[in-house]
Every structure is written in C-alpha cells, then in structure tokens.
Design an enzyme around this catalytic site. Structure first.
Site, PDB file in Angstrom:
ATOM      1  N   LYS A 180      -0.373  12.000   3.551  1.00  0.00           N
ATOM      2  CA  LYS A 180      -0.775  11.900   2.146  1.00  0.00           C
ATOM      3  C   LYS A 180      -2.135  11.228   1.995  1.00  0.00           C
ATOM      4  O   LYS A 180      -2.902  11.557   1.079  1.00  0.00           O
ATOM      5  CB  LYS A 180       0.296  11.152   1.350  1.00  0.00           C
ATOM      6  CG  LYS A 180       1.564  11.969   1.121  1.00  0.00           C
ATOM      7  CD  LYS A 180       1.302  13.272   0.379  1.00  0.00           C
ATOM      8  CE  LYS A 180       2.586  13.970  -0.042  1.00  0.00           C
ATOM      9  NZ  LYS A 180       2.315  15.274  -0.705  1.00  0.00           N
ATOM     10  N   SER A 206       0.470  10.638  -2.752  1.00  0.00           N
ATOM     11  CA  SER A 206       1.512   9.630  -2.961  1.00  0.00           C
ATOM     12  C   SER A 206       0.912   8.240  -2.841  1.00  0.00           C
ATOM     13  O   SER A 206      -0.062   8.032  -2.096  1.00  0.00           O
ATOM     14  CB  SER A 206       2.621   9.797  -1.918  1.00  0.00           C
ATOM     15  OG  SER A 206       3.479   8.664  -1.881  1.00  0.00           O
ATOM     16  N   TYR A 209       4.466  10.465   6.889  1.00  0.00           N
ATOM     17  CA  TYR A 209       4.277  10.838   5.480  1.00  0.00           C
ATOM     18  C   TYR A 209       3.030  10.186   4.897  1.00  0.00           C
ATOM     19  O   TYR A 209       2.185  10.854   4.279  1.00  0.00           O
ATOM     20  CB  TYR A 209       5.511  10.427   4.690  1.00  0.00           C
ATOM     21  CG  TYR A 209       5.430  10.702   3.209  1.00  0.00           C
ATOM     22  CD1 TYR A 209       5.575  11.990   2.717  1.00  0.00           C
ATOM     23  CD2 TYR A 209       5.218   9.668   2.295  1.00  0.00           C
ATOM     24  CE1 TYR A 209       5.509  12.254   1.349  1.00  0.00           C
ATOM     25  CE2 TYR A 209       5.155   9.920   0.930  1.00  0.00           C
ATOM     26  CZ  TYR A 209       5.295  11.197   0.460  1.00  0.00           C
ATOM     27  OH  TYR A 209       5.228  11.449  -0.884  1.00  0.00           O
TER      28      TYR A 209
END
Length: 267
Positions: A166, A149, A162
């Site tokens: 990532k 991401s 997150y």
C-alpha cells in the site's frame, strides 16, 4: 457553475475494481448517484449483480464484468470494455487489493510478490490500458483514484506485505500524477478502519470494537460512504486543482488501532 455542480459527474464513465461489496460497491453507487455510468468488476457475479441493480436504480448504466483481477490481462481489458460498451472513459478507481496479516517469518517471498502485484501492478495495468482511451476527448475531466491504506503510512506487526504494497501504491500515485499531468489527474485515499466485510469478525467482538473506536480521534469506525465521498471529490471538477495527493480519510488516526497480538520473534 455552482459549488454543488462541481461535484456532479454527469455523463462521465467510470471503472471501479473490487466493486462487488464494501468500498468498491459504495464508490460505484456514489459515482452513479452523481451522474456517471459505471463498469464494475470483481470475482463474484452475484455480488456484482446486486451492485448493478443499485446503480441502475439511479437511472445510470451499469456494465458487469466478473473477473479474476489478479490476471493482468483481464484487468487491463476492462478499459476497452468500458469504452466499447459505454462510449467513453473518464475515471478509473483502482480499488481492488488487500493481503491477509501474517507474521514476519510466515511472510514468504512469494507472498510479498503477490501482495505487490495485486495492490500495485493491477492498478498500473488497468491505468496503462485506460490512458489512451481517456485521452481520446477533452470534454470532461479525467482522473485516476487509487485506494491505499493508513497502513501504507504507519507501521504495525503483521502487516509487512500489505503495508509495503500500500505504501508502494501511494508512491505510484504520486509518480503517475507527474507522468500523466496535465491531461489526467491521479490521486488516492489513505483509508482507515472502515466497516466492511473485512471487519466482520471485529464487529462481533465488543472489546475489539471498543479498542478501535477508542484509538480513533473521531471515536467511530468509518463507513464505505466516507471513502466514496472522497473518491467523488477527487473524480469531479470539485477536485480539478488536485493531483499527486492522497487524502487521509481515517478518523484522524496517527497509529494502528487494532493490536493483532503477534508475539515477539522467537517466542
């Protein structure tokens, strides 16, 4: 071989995780349209069934494996199932992952560990199980593609778990590419804002959609097919001289496009 022929994956077998909807579904169908048979896995069998219908409509085979992909034994088992059912294994697309945005003080040690496991360790478990099976023949290109991401290369409030996971997945991609060269190429995609179920709430708020589109140089939110096309390139002979790289498929953004409104710590 023509340039278009290089994008074909005819006769290949691919695994796509998190394939019940969104990026995974779009990628699985794209690989089938380009000639691959596909094993698809996610939690929800009904969603997988709909994706399998689309794959079979292209004339390719689809194997449906409902599973909790946070279970490392289950995710590793997908490799053997694909090989047993479809006769070979050429491409692994590590798409499953994700973590909800959370304020810093609400990001527990357990949440951080879970984010890392679900986004990184699952990819490692499946790839590690797949490699011996992929190496059983040299007929077709072998590749692994990870879905990272843009939050793994930028920073914003609320995305500590997150974004860290990532970013780790992106670096895992580069490291695995060194370990598995030259027989297996390993690449990834830095995904931007894509119109999937994760953005359903945003899609229903015109002011939020305008914010995202305005901050994106190409002035639009992406579509799953934008990511699927990148995965196909990396999986096919078109990308045969690419390994250890991450494509930025994000509309040109250099910073996050959506302010979640998390307050200063202590306020």
């Amino acid at each position: 071989m023509s340039i278009l022929d290089r994008f074909a994956v005819t006769g290949q077998v691919a695994i796509v995780t998190g394939a019940g909807r969104g990026l995974g579904a779009g990628t699985a169908v794209a690989l089938a349209e380009a000639g691959a048979d596909v094993l698809i896995s996610a939690r929800t069998e009904r969603q997988l069934g709909r994706v399998a219908e689309r794959i079979r409509a292209t004339g390719r085979r689809a194997i449906v494996v409902p599973a909790d992909l946070s279970d490392l034994d289950a995710v590793a088992g997908l490799a053997q199932t694909a090989y047993d059912e479809l006769g070979r294994l050429d491409t692994v697309v590590n798409n499953v992952g994700g973590t909800f945005p959370t304020e810093f003080l609400q990001t527990s040690n357990e949440l951080l560990n879970e984010a890392f496991s679900f986004n990184v360790t699952t990819a490692h478990a499946l790839t590690r199980a797949a490699v011996p099976l992929m190496l059983r023949d040299d007929e077709l290109p072998k590749s692994v593609v990870t879905i990272s991401s843009m939050m793994g290369r930028t920073a914003d409030r609320g995305f500590l778990a997150y974004g860290t996971a990532k970013a780790a997945l992106a670096h895992w991609t580069k490291m695995a590419a060194q370990d598995l060269a030259p027989r297996i190429r390993v690449n990834g995609v830095y995904v931007g804002s894509i119109m999937t179920s994760a953005l359903e709430y945003v899609a229903g708020q015109p002011e939020l959609m305008e914010q995202m589109e305005t901050k994106t140089p190409l002035r639009r939110v992406g579509e799953p097919e934008d990511i699927a096309a990148a995965v196909l390139y990396l999986s096919s002979r078109a990308g045969q001289y690419v390994t250890g790289k991450l494509l930025e498929v994000d509309g040109g953004i250099q910073q996050p496009t959506l302010d979640l409104g998390f307050p200063d710590v202590g306020q």
